[in-house]
Design a protein around this motif. Sequence first.
Motif, PDB file in Angstrom:
ATOM      1  N   ARG A  35       0.848  -1.190   0.000  1.00  0.00           N
ATOM      2  CA  ARG A  35       0.000   0.000   0.000  1.00  0.00           C
ATOM      3  C   ARG A  35       0.882   1.238   0.000  1.00  0.00           C
ATOM      4  O   ARG A  35       2.027   1.204   0.448  1.00  0.00           O
ATOM      5  CB  ARG A  35      -0.898   0.032   1.244  1.00  0.00           C
ATOM      6  CG  ARG A  35      -1.935  -1.069   1.298  1.00  0.00           C
ATOM      7  CD  ARG A  35      -2.958  -0.764   2.383  1.00  0.00           C
ATOM      8  NE  ARG A  35      -2.350  -0.726   3.697  1.00  0.00           N
ATOM      9  CZ  ARG A  35      -2.275  -1.766   4.520  1.00  0.00           C
ATOM     10  NH1 ARG A  35      -2.771  -2.926   4.142  1.00  0.00           N
ATOM     11  NH2 ARG A  35      -1.725  -1.652   5.708  1.00  0.00           N
ATOM     12  N   LEU A  36       0.335   2.358  -0.480  1.00  0.00           N
ATOM     13  CA  LEU A  36       1.101   3.604  -0.486  1.00  0.00           C
ATOM     14  C   LEU A  36       1.467   4.017   0.935  1.00  0.00           C
ATOM     15  O   LEU A  36       2.549   4.566   1.173  1.00  0.00           O
ATOM     16  CB  LEU A  36       0.310   4.710  -1.183  1.00  0.00           C
ATOM     17  CG  LEU A  36       1.017   6.052  -1.361  1.00  0.00           C
ATOM     18  CD1 LEU A  36       2.333   5.886  -2.114  1.00  0.00           C
ATOM     19  CD2 LEU A  36       0.120   7.040  -2.097  1.00  0.00           C
ATOM     20  N   ILE A  57       6.281   8.993  -1.344  1.00  0.00           N
ATOM     21  CA  ILE A  57       5.187   9.900  -1.695  1.00  0.00           C
ATOM     22  C   ILE A  57       5.688  11.211  -2.311  1.00  0.00           C
ATOM     23  O   ILE A  57       5.159  11.648  -3.342  1.00  0.00           O
ATOM     24  CB  ILE A  57       4.262  10.134  -0.483  1.00  0.00           C
ATOM     25  CG1 ILE A  57       3.485   8.841  -0.186  1.00  0.00           C
ATOM     26  CG2 ILE A  57       3.292  11.301  -0.727  1.00  0.00           C
ATOM     27  CD1 ILE A  57       2.625   8.892   1.056  1.00  0.00           C
ATOM     28  N   PRO A  58       6.703  11.894  -1.743  1.00  0.00           N
ATOM     29  CA  PRO A  58       7.160  13.142  -2.368  1.00  0.00           C
ATOM     30  C   PRO A  58       7.623  12.961  -3.814  1.00  0.00           C
ATOM     31  O   PRO A  58       7.253  13.746  -4.692  1.00  0.00           O
ATOM     32  CB  PRO A  58       8.306  13.602  -1.458  1.00  0.00           C
ATOM     33  CG  PRO A  58       7.968  13.015  -0.115  1.00  0.00           C
ATOM     34  CD  PRO A  58       7.364  11.682  -0.437  1.00  0.00           C
ATOM     35  N   ARG A  59       8.414  11.915  -4.078  1.00  0.00           N
ATOM     36  CA  ARG A  59       8.897  11.689  -5.451  1.00  0.00           C
ATOM     37  C   ARG A  59       7.756  11.355  -6.398  1.00  0.00           C
ATOM     38  O   ARG A  59       7.709  11.807  -7.545  1.00  0.00           O
ATOM     39  CB  ARG A  59       9.920  10.549  -5.479  1.00  0.00           C
ATOM     40  CG  ARG A  59      11.371  11.030  -5.353  1.00  0.00           C
ATOM     41  CD  ARG A  59      12.338   9.938  -5.737  1.00  0.00           C
ATOM     42  NE  ARG A  59      12.469   9.787  -7.187  1.00  0.00           N
ATOM     43  CZ  ARG A  59      12.926   8.701  -7.780  1.00  0.00           C
ATOM     44  NH1 ARG A  59      13.266   7.651  -7.078  1.00  0.00           N
ATOM     45  NH2 ARG A  59      13.035   8.641  -9.084  1.00  0.00           N
ATOM     46  N   ASN A  93      -4.510   4.614  -2.618  1.00  0.00           N
ATOM     47  CA  ASN A  93      -3.129   4.304  -2.984  1.00  0.00           C
ATOM     48  C   ASN A  93      -2.570   5.235  -4.069  1.00  0.00           C
ATOM     49  O   ASN A  93      -2.915   6.407  -4.100  1.00  0.00           O
ATOM     50  CB  ASN A  93      -3.025   2.828  -3.382  1.00  0.00           C
ATOM     51  CG  ASN A  93      -3.294   1.921  -2.192  1.00  0.00           C
ATOM     52  OD1 ASN A  93      -2.565   1.951  -1.218  1.00  0.00           O
ATOM     53  ND2 ASN A  93      -4.364   1.148  -2.251  1.00  0.00           N
ATOM     54  N   VAL A  94      -1.688   4.708  -4.930  1.00  0.00           N
ATOM     55  CA  VAL A  94      -0.974   5.550  -5.893  1.00  0.00           C
ATOM     56  C   VAL A  94      -1.945   6.226  -6.862  1.00  0.00           C
ATOM     57  O   VAL A  94      -1.756   7.377  -7.237  1.00  0.00           O
ATOM     58  CB  VAL A  94       0.069   4.718  -6.680  1.00  0.00           C
ATOM     59  CG1 VAL A  94       0.755   5.564  -7.732  1.00  0.00           C
ATOM     60  CG2 VAL A  94       1.108   4.147  -5.713  1.00  0.00           C
ATOM     61  N   GLN A 121      -4.948   7.300  -6.235  1.00  0.00           N
ATOM     62  CA  GLN A 121      -5.537   8.459  -5.563  1.00  0.00           C
ATOM     63  C   GLN A 121      -4.558   9.630  -5.558  1.00  0.00           C
ATOM     64  O   GLN A 121      -4.945  10.778  -5.796  1.00  0.00           O
ATOM     65  CB  GLN A 121      -5.949   8.095  -4.133  1.00  0.00           C
ATOM     66  CG  GLN A 121      -6.649   9.234  -3.404  1.00  0.00           C
ATOM     67  CD  GLN A 121      -6.922   8.911  -1.940  1.00  0.00           C
ATOM     68  OE1 GLN A 121      -6.521   7.853  -1.432  1.00  0.00           O
ATOM     69  NE2 GLN A 121      -7.595   9.807  -1.249  1.00  0.00           N
ATOM     70  N   LEU A 122      -3.272   9.345  -5.307  1.00  0.00           N
ATOM     71  CA  LEU A 122      -2.260  10.409  -5.319  1.00  0.00           C
ATOM     72  C   LEU A 122      -2.132  11.002  -6.725  1.00  0.00           C
ATOM     73  O   LEU A 122      -2.035  12.232  -6.881  1.00  0.00           O
ATOM     74  CB  LEU A 122      -0.914   9.849  -4.850  1.00  0.00           C
ATOM     75  CG  LEU A 122       0.273  10.822  -4.891  1.00  0.00           C
ATOM     76  CD1 LEU A 122       0.032  12.026  -3.982  1.00  0.00           C
ATOM     77  CD2 LEU A 122       1.570  10.106  -4.482  1.00  0.00           C
ATOM     78  N   GLU A 123      -2.145  10.152  -7.744  1.00  0.00           N
ATOM     79  CA  GLU A 123      -2.044  10.639  -9.127  1.00  0.00           C
ATOM     80  C   GLU A 123      -3.226  11.548  -9.474  1.00  0.00           C
ATOM     81  O   GLU A 123      -3.047  12.622 -10.058  1.00  0.00           O
ATOM     82  CB  GLU A 123      -1.997   9.455 -10.089  1.00  0.00           C
ATOM     83  CG  GLU A 123      -1.828   9.864 -11.546  1.00  0.00           C
ATOM     84  CD  GLU A 123      -1.706   8.663 -12.469  1.00  0.00           C
ATOM     85  OE1 GLU A 123      -1.924   7.521 -12.009  1.00  0.00           O
ATOM     86  OE2 GLU A 123      -1.388   8.863 -13.651  1.00  0.00           O
ATOM     87  N   ASN A 124      -4.436  11.131  -9.104  1.00  0.00           N
ATOM     88  CA  ASN A 124      -5.619  11.950  -9.379  1.00  0.00           C
ATOM     89  C   ASN A 124      -5.579  13.263  -8.598  1.00  0.00           C
ATOM     90  O   ASN A 124      -6.013  14.305  -9.093  1.00  0.00           O
ATOM     91  CB  ASN A 124      -6.885  11.173  -9.039  1.00  0.00           C
ATOM     92  CG  ASN A 124      -7.143  10.033 -10.004  1.00  0.00           C
ATOM     93  OD1 ASN A 124      -6.641  10.044 -11.127  1.00  0.00           O
ATOM     94  ND2 ASN A 124      -7.902   9.043  -9.590  1.00  0.00           N
ATOM     95  N   THR A 125      -5.044  13.223  -7.376  1.00  0.00           N
ATOM     96  CA  THR A 125      -4.912  14.449  -6.575  1.00  0.00           C
ATOM     97  C   THR A 125      -3.957  15.424  -7.258  1.00  0.00           C
ATOM     98  O   THR A 125      -4.222  16.630  -7.313  1.00  0.00           O
ATOM     99  CB  THR A 125      -4.396  14.103  -5.161  1.00  0.00           C
ATOM    100  OG1 THR A 125      -5.361  13.268  -4.503  1.00  0.00           O
ATOM    101  CG2 THR A 125      -4.172  15.365  -4.331  1.00  0.00           C
ATOM    102  N   CYS A 126      -2.855  14.917  -7.793  1.00  0.00           N
ATOM    103  CA  CYS A 126      -1.891  15.789  -8.480  1.00  0.00           C
ATOM    104  C   CYS A 126      -2.490  16.389  -9.750  1.00  0.00           C
ATOM    105  O   CYS A 126      -2.223  17.549 -10.079  1.00  0.00           O
ATOM    106  CB  CYS A 126      -0.616  15.010  -8.809  1.00  0.00           C
ATOM    107  SG  CYS A 126       0.360  14.593  -7.341  1.00  0.00           S
TER     108      CYS A 126
END
Length: 470
Positions: free
Chosen positions: A310-311, A318-320, A356-357, A359-364
Amino acid sequence: MTDSARIYIVDDDRAIRWVLERTLACPDLEVESFERAETAFEAIARQPPDVLVTDIRMPGVDGLDLMARTRERYPELPVIVMTAHSDLDSAVASYQGGAFEYLPKPFDVDDALALVRRAVAHARERKAPLDIPESLTTEIIGEAPAMQEVFRAIGRLSQSHITVMINGESGTGKERVAQALHQHSPRSRAPFIALNMAAIPKDLMESELFGHEKGAFTGATSQRRGRFEQADGGTLFLDEIGDMPAETQTRLLRVLADGEFYRVGGHTPVKVDVRIIAATHQHLESLVEDGRFREDLFHRLNVIRVHLPRLSERREDIPRLAHHFLAEASRELSTESKVLTRDAEMHLASLPWPGNVRQLENTCRWLTVMASGREILIDDLPPELRDISQDAGYADDWRGAFRGWADQALAAGHTHLLEQAVPDFERILIETALKHTGGRKGEAAELLGWGRNTLTRKLKTLLPALADGD
């Protein structure tokens, strides 16, 4: 005062100018106001401000025209647009014209001051050198130990045609790993075909996989090649394999055993040479025990297993990942790449990320469109991420942390939580026990309250890389 920021206010309403002049009367701000856009533009040409605050609707040249003319000469200058006409058209026109932010009237003076200060910080940050990591082109980003294990598995399998099973929650990047396995295999020049079992209606699944002959059913007006034929010589990635219907499981097993199949409605066998990579977020062993997944097919697919963390188990990545996704979104949307402040970066790294990843991609992607400035602050984050309370008790109370994870996962629409949680729970306990015993499995089994045979069986299922040896 050399460190003060110059603010220009343009509004034909004298009362608004008066209010803003007094609101912005701070030691670090120099304020000058103008009644007409033409006069303001002359002042901007002589000495550009750090921030321009302008109304939209004014006699003569309006605010949008003023912003357009100003940005032609000073594209880096942040412009805050005010209007009493708080409609969608005004907001869209403002942002399309390049406004830093849109301020509807009447406004709270504290909000106006905070917005101007944000614009000042944005203007100064634009003048500072930008520090973005140079390498953003890695196939899969991951410096965390768990991801290094994934990279090692891809390396070991690089010259192999062997079947692989990828386990991991939704959004952990299973398809990216499957693509990497294909790209680093002898089949890299042949097709990589992906199919999500959960996205295909059951009555169309066999046709999708194996194709159909003309007239096989109503609407089959011509022969169609299925995914197996499309992937001939290459790799077929079957995502969410646990959702495959029982009758399709039987046909897939025959294909894996014989290397041939019949199209739906066909009588001539079709031979293919396809490598299978399967993936699931479910605990297939539980599905086998419940009779929902064929045991013989499970053993056919579960030759080599790769587990994706999991992320939240690889927070150091996460920062990278965020830098990478922000750069990717800026290329897709043909806009400038945005960067995270240190506080925003730390906040993102502390979140549970149930999606996970992905969700982070969609947030960015959301931040690339919605954040006002080039530099992303915590206040720029979506409300559902910005307002998550970081309960300090979770760090010391694993039950609280577990409850928080369950709440987030259910809120994100996840199901079958036990199938995800129980294997991860056991995997973490096994890894920790082995760490405390220096890898001695007999002692680890005793610490866990299991027999040696139980631990060996669990290792084969959950941590196959550790199953051999003592």
